[in-house]
Design a protein around this motif. Sequence first.
Motif, short mmCIF file in Angstrom:
data_model
loop_
_atom_site.label_atom_id
_atom_site.label_comp_id
_atom_site.label_asym_id
_atom_site.label_seq_id
_atom_site.Cartn_x
_atom_site.Cartn_y
_atom_site.Cartn_z
N SER A 1 0.83 -1.21 0.00
CA SER A 1 0.00 0.00 0.00
C SER A 1 0.87 1.26 0.00
CB SER A 1 -0.90 0.02 1.23
OG SER A 1 -1.69 -1.15 1.28
N MET A 2 2.03 1.17 0.65
CA MET A 2 2.92 2.32 0.74
C MET A 2 3.74 2.55 -0.52
SD MET A 2 4.76 2.49 4.40
CE MET A 2 6.34 2.78 3.65
N SER A 3 4.03 1.45 -1.26
CA SER A 3 5.01 1.58 -2.35
C SER A 3 4.42 2.21 -3.60
CB SER A 3 5.64 0.23 -2.67
OG SER A 3 4.72 -0.78 -2.50
N ASN A 4 5.33 2.58 -4.48
CA ASN A 4 4.97 3.34 -5.68
C ASN A 4 4.65 2.37 -6.82
OD1 ASN A 4 4.63 5.42 -7.42
ND2 ASN A 4 6.82 5.72 -7.82
N TYR B 1 -2.87 -7.95 -5.52
CA TYR B 1 -2.54 -8.31 -4.14
C TYR B 1 -3.81 -8.46 -3.31
CZ TYR B 1 2.55 -8.02 -3.85
OH TYR B 1 3.88 -8.28 -3.95
N TYR B 2 -4.65 -7.43 -3.31
CA TYR B 2 -5.80 -7.44 -2.41
C TYR B 2 -6.86 -8.45 -2.83
CZ TYR B 2 -4.11 -3.79 0.62
OH TYR B 2 -3.38 -3.10 1.55
N LEU C 1 -0.67 4.62 7.74
CA LEU C 1 -1.50 4.70 6.53
C LEU C 1 -2.85 5.31 6.90
CD1 LEU C 1 -0.86 1.11 5.11
CD2 LEU C 1 -0.11 3.22 4.05
N PRO C 2 -3.57 5.84 5.92
CA PRO C 2 -4.95 6.29 6.20
C PRO C 2 -5.80 5.12 6.72
CG PRO C 2 -4.23 7.02 4.03
CD PRO C 2 -3.17 6.12 4.54
N PHE C 3 -6.84 5.45 7.47
CA PHE C 3 -7.63 4.42 8.16
C PHE C 3 -8.19 3.37 7.20
CE2 PHE C 3 -11.66 2.80 9.83
CZ PHE C 3 -11.20 2.22 11.01
N ASN C 4 -8.79 3.81 6.09
CA ASN C 4 -9.41 2.85 5.16
C ASN C 4 -8.37 1.96 4.48
OD1 ASN C 4 -12.10 3.41 5.55
ND2 ASN C 4 -12.10 5.13 4.11
N LEU C 5 -7.20 2.52 4.20
CA LEU C 5 -6.14 1.72 3.58
C LEU C 5 -5.58 0.72 4.59
CD1 LEU C 5 -5.06 1.74 0.75
CD2 LEU C 5 -3.23 3.27 1.45
#
Length: 578
Positions: A372-375, A384-385, A453-457
Amino acid sequence: MNKYSLCFVSFFFLFFFMLLNFFMSIYFIMNNMVMFLEWEIISFNSMNLVMSILLDSISLMFMMFVSLISSSVIMYSKSYMSSELNLSRFIILVLLFVFSMILLIISPNIISIILGWDGLGLVSYCLVIYYQNMKSYSAGMLTVLSNRIGDVMILMVIAWMMNYGSWNYIFYLNFMSSDLSMKIIGLMIILAAMTKSAQIPFSSWLPAAMAAPTPVSALVHSSTLVTAGVYLLIRFNSLLMETMFMNLFLMLSGLTMFMSGICANYEYDLKKIIALSTLSQLGLMMSILSMGYYELAYFHLLTHAMFKALLFMCAGKLIHLMNNNQDIRLMGGMSLYIPLTSLCLNISNLALCGIPFLAGFYSKDLILELVSMSNLNFLIFLLYYISIGLTMFYTIRLLMYLMMNDYNLMVIYNLYEEDYIMLKSMYMLLFMSLISGSFLSWMIFSYPFMIYLPFNLKMMVIYVTLLGLMMGNLVSNMNIYSLNKFILTYKLSFFLTLMWFMPSLSTYGLNYYFLNFGQKLLKNIDMGWSEIYSGQGMYKIIKYYSLVNYMYQMNNFKIYLYSFILWMMIYIFIIMLL
């Protein structure tokens, strides 16, 4: 030595070897140590053939897990294979398999790696064809021919590395990554790892290898054969980051993860469902490796080994109790009759899904948060998800079929829990499936990962897991009519059931045509004109002249008379011409 005493000796040897590796790995981590041992066997043309051993925290910890799982599997085999007349032969094959893997783990040298690598391929062939029927032979040939591609790549790496004057690749990784002509080594290593770890397009051998006995499947699909490719890439990680093929490799491993997750939802064979889940987890390890996080791939490799070995052991016991039937549609109500085995099966399945605070949670959650963090582009993010959701999907479907549905095999129940040898071997892995994620996260990472990370992520993993849970529950409760609507079309379901037609392509498309072409070459060239004009030809000419010579030696008057008349006619003819 009878067949059971060999089981006990092997079990105790591997168990104490595991304890030794455990204490050594803790000592090496605390003191930040690496030990390199080297034994020169032969030297020619300034080229040294050496046997090298690399002991560091990675190799010692991996050996600890391999020996723990193999000791449990050998103890389990004592009961599972008790009706086998040649149990000693089976145990020796398993020990050879473990020895090959250990040789691969401790090798910083490409020569000793090919010994372990080929040892794994050869012994896995012997184990896949163990039951000696046509299905086993076909699966064994598919396995060994697919793995030969990787073996050839390793041999080419050996030839290519002669440029450096040594095969100790571990010293040359940084130089290789800056040397443009040596990037070819990175490509060959990736191809070799893709064949051994069954990534697309080499995926079809992994479900076929389920023809092996279940204890072998538990060993092969958790910590040995299929993880050899991942381990090799972990060792070569600094070289791989510089190659231009990593984006393609990321895409292929992501598609492997996605494809196996979908196929597992269409499968009804218990062992094949677990094999496809292994393929999905291998795709996850390979994809995170291709992004450069080799420590995370190693972390997930170890946690996955525990619950996957336990899952196969539980499946083996179920298949035993179901009179060697592997169809999940005939199973049901297991939790009522074999509660302890059901407990092990459920915990290992939930650890596979990444339920919080079990083994799989620590590695999977960390991997997904880093993704989620990577570019990355949106397609990889989705792969992935969706794959994580599909893991929950097929796991809940499997649990519903095994635990909730009615027992459909026969009127007389023969389910029993009294086989304590199998249970004891499973309890060791059950304990590790509960705690290994937690203690490995402290042992492998010297610093804590703090990811904001943001809550939803941050909650995305929980969302897709719950969605997979609902879908798995829904599909397992469908009757045949609503299931047909869900499947949409027959052709689509056929495509998804057959792993995107990969078995057909690899078996009939590649192997069949190559082998058929090879047979024609053999018939027309080796046994045809090549044979007539070389080997057999020389033999026939010499035989003919020796017969003529023999007839002359018999002093037959007729021969001399005929030959005299012939020579006289030739002489008269020449005189007439002149």
